[in-house]
Motif scaffolding. Structure first.
Motif, short mmCIF file in Angstrom:
data_model
loop_
_atom_site.label_atom_id
_atom_site.label_comp_id
_atom_site.label_asym_id
_atom_site.label_seq_id
_atom_site.Cartn_x
_atom_site.Cartn_y
_atom_site.Cartn_z
N TYR A 14 -68.92 -52.64 68.23
CA TYR A 14 -69.12 -52.33 66.96
C TYR A 14 -68.06 -52.73 65.86
O TYR A 14 -68.19 -53.17 64.82
CB TYR A 14 -69.42 -50.74 67.01
N GLY A 43 -76.83 -48.53 62.26
CA GLY A 43 -77.76 -49.61 62.97
C GLY A 43 -77.46 -49.35 64.46
O GLY A 43 -76.27 -49.37 64.88
N THR A 257 -76.77 -59.13 64.62
CA THR A 257 -76.62 -57.98 65.13
C THR A 257 -76.19 -58.28 66.78
O THR A 257 -76.10 -59.54 67.21
CB THR A 257 -77.86 -56.95 65.31
N SER A 258 -76.17 -57.23 67.57
CA SER A 258 -75.81 -57.33 68.97
C SER A 258 -76.94 -56.61 69.73
O SER A 258 -77.68 -55.71 69.38
CB SER A 258 -74.37 -56.82 69.33
N VAL A 285 -74.36 -50.89 66.69
CA VAL A 285 -74.09 -51.91 66.58
C VAL A 285 -74.03 -52.52 65.45
O VAL A 285 -74.33 -51.93 64.20
CB VAL A 285 -75.15 -52.97 67.33
N TYR A 287 -75.05 -54.54 61.76
CA TYR A 287 -76.19 -55.04 61.16
C TYR A 287 -75.93 -55.85 60.00
O TYR A 287 -75.27 -55.18 58.80
CB TYR A 287 -77.26 -54.30 61.04
N THR A 308 -83.30 -51.88 66.24
CA THR A 308 -83.68 -53.32 66.50
C THR A 308 -85.06 -53.45 66.07
O THR A 308 -85.23 -54.38 65.22
CB THR A 308 -83.39 -53.55 67.94
N TRP A 311 -86.14 -54.31 62.36
CA TRP A 311 -85.92 -55.57 61.80
C TRP A 311 -86.99 -56.38 62.06
O TRP A 311 -87.49 -57.12 61.27
CB TRP A 311 -84.63 -56.22 62.17
#
Length: 433
Positions: A14, A43, A257-258, A285, A287, A308, A311
């Protein structure tokens, strides 16, 4: 029409980026995208491990609807199993955009099942370059054993070079090609960085011992890890430059993102936990959204809760794509927050993990968490570090959130008993292919 670039890092923490409080100058390009776009501070990834999040990204639904997502994550032992992957019949972000005229490409990691049953081309991507497995060597491009794990448009393929750079250069080339032909596009730019094995551009080759066991626990260090992030960031800069030089930057929504929280060298401050955990460090994470023509006030911070699959639905919404009637989306569109970062709406978010029998629900400021037999209740706005368990102080809220989680869980398929969850030990036991 708006173009989309969905950038996914692998195991990024993060606070690994400067714009999220990072302690090292690893991300000037991403920091600039945030400064000229929006940064989301609530996020979340759909899962604290990679392939389940990718199932949700592709479908816009909770990953638990697909059998393969119960593997935490998919491993090479799933090869040949027709149930463990993203089924070609499922509507996906790329297939739904392709059907309304978009060109679609995945440049980077797939990790959603192996051939002959699964593959990017069978789930809506018109072009693919990258590895099929979860983790591969950055120089040898191998997963287990000596053979390269890369594909190019459905065929085994390899070329010399540092994988992060190969992915970035192909992505920049793809942008220039689409700009030249004028076709709107979705580019899924899915890096393997900074996932293990920890290798940088300067290393210039493969350590033979790493090639034998890329899941090594005795390699890497914080300096190598930060360099890997910096090299990914530099490559993202090549893609942004291609957008700028071809005049399509303003009409392109870039989301970064991750796939889950950070690993051992990651900086998750102030969060606790990491990959495989439903504590905040495993699922919260970064964003970053950048879209000059669509973001109302650049440089803002958005507090809207999101994950996730939201999005995925946002991109479908902006493009005007509609899923089939029988494909009910679990994600919600964030389009209104792009225009106005202060816009907010209720967004309960649910998770479960077979690993340690974990469950979690975030609803407003509050989070319900269960790990094995232990239950927790946290007010994340006051206690992002999850140190002050309110379960005894507020038993009614605990009971209500437990019941809400159980009601949600009753609507989705149960976790199969045979699902694999112990990542490192399974990798060690898995024979080379």
């Amino acid at each position: 029409m708006t173009n989309f670039i969905f950038i996914v890092a692998d195991d990024l923490g993060y606070a690994d980026l400067g714009c999220y409080g990072g302690r090292a100058a690893t991300s000037p390009v991403l920091d600039q995208l945030a400064a000229n776009g929006l940064r989301y501070v609530n996020g979340y990834a759909n899962s604290p491990v990679c392939s389940p999040t990718r199932f949700a990204l592709m479908t816009g639904r909770y990953q638990y609807w697909v059998r393969g997502a119960s593997e935490e994550p998919l491993l090479g032992t799933s090869r040949g199993n027709p149930e463990l992957g993203l089924h070609p019949g499922l509507p996906t972000l790329p297939s739904m955009l392709r059907d309304i005229g978009y060109h679609t490409a995945l440049i980077g990691k797939w990790h959603l099942g192996f051939r002959p049953h699964f593959g990017p081309d069978r789930s809506g991507y018109m072009h693919h370059f990258g590895p099929m497995s979860g983790g591969v060597s950055y120089w040898g491009h191998n997963a287990r054993g000596p053979a390269s794990d890369l594909e190019l448009d459905g065929q085994p393929y390899d070329e010399p070079g540092y994988l992060t750079d190969l992915i970035s250069k192909r992505a920049a080339r793809y942008v220039r090609e689409r700009a030249a032909d004028g076709q709107p596009f979705l580019l899924s730019l899915h890096y393997t960085a900074p996932h293990w094995p920890w290798e940088t551009r300067a290393q210039g080759g493969v350590d033979p011992e790493v090639s034998k066991d890329i899941a090594h626990l005795d390699g890497g260090n914080i300096e190598t890890y930060r360099t890997m992030i910096q090299e990914m960031d530099e490559g993202i800069g090549w893609v942004v430059q291609a957008l700028r030089e071809t005049g399509i930057l303003d009409d392109t929504l870039i989301v970064f993102t991750s796939d889950n929280g950070g690993e051992r060298f990651s900086d998750n401050w102030p969060l606790v936990g990491g990959k495989m955990d439903l504590t905040e460090g495993g699922i919260r994470v970064p964003y970053i959204a950048h879209w000059p023509r669509g973001i109302g006030r650049p440089g803002g911070i958005c507090a809207q809760h999101c994950m996730t699959m939201d999005w995925t639905v946002t991109m479908l919404d902006i493009a005007g794509a509609r899923p089939p009637a029988d494909h009910v989306l679990d994600g919600v569109s964030l389009r209104a927050t792009l225009a106005d970062a202060s816009h907010g709406f209720p967004r309960p978010m649910h998770w479960r993990m077979k690993h340690k029998d974990q469950r979690a629900l975030r609803d407003g400021d509050w989070k319900y968490l269960k790990v094995e037999e232990h239950e927790y209740l946290f007010n994340l706005e006051r206690d992002a570090r999850e140190r002050a368990n309110q379960a005894r102080r507020d038993p009614q809220r605990l009971a209500a959130m437990r019941a809400a989680w159980e009601s949600w869980n009753a609507q989705i398929p149960p976790v199969p008993a045979e699902a694999r969850t112990d990542l490192i030990s399974t990798l060690r036991d898995m024979p080379a292919r």
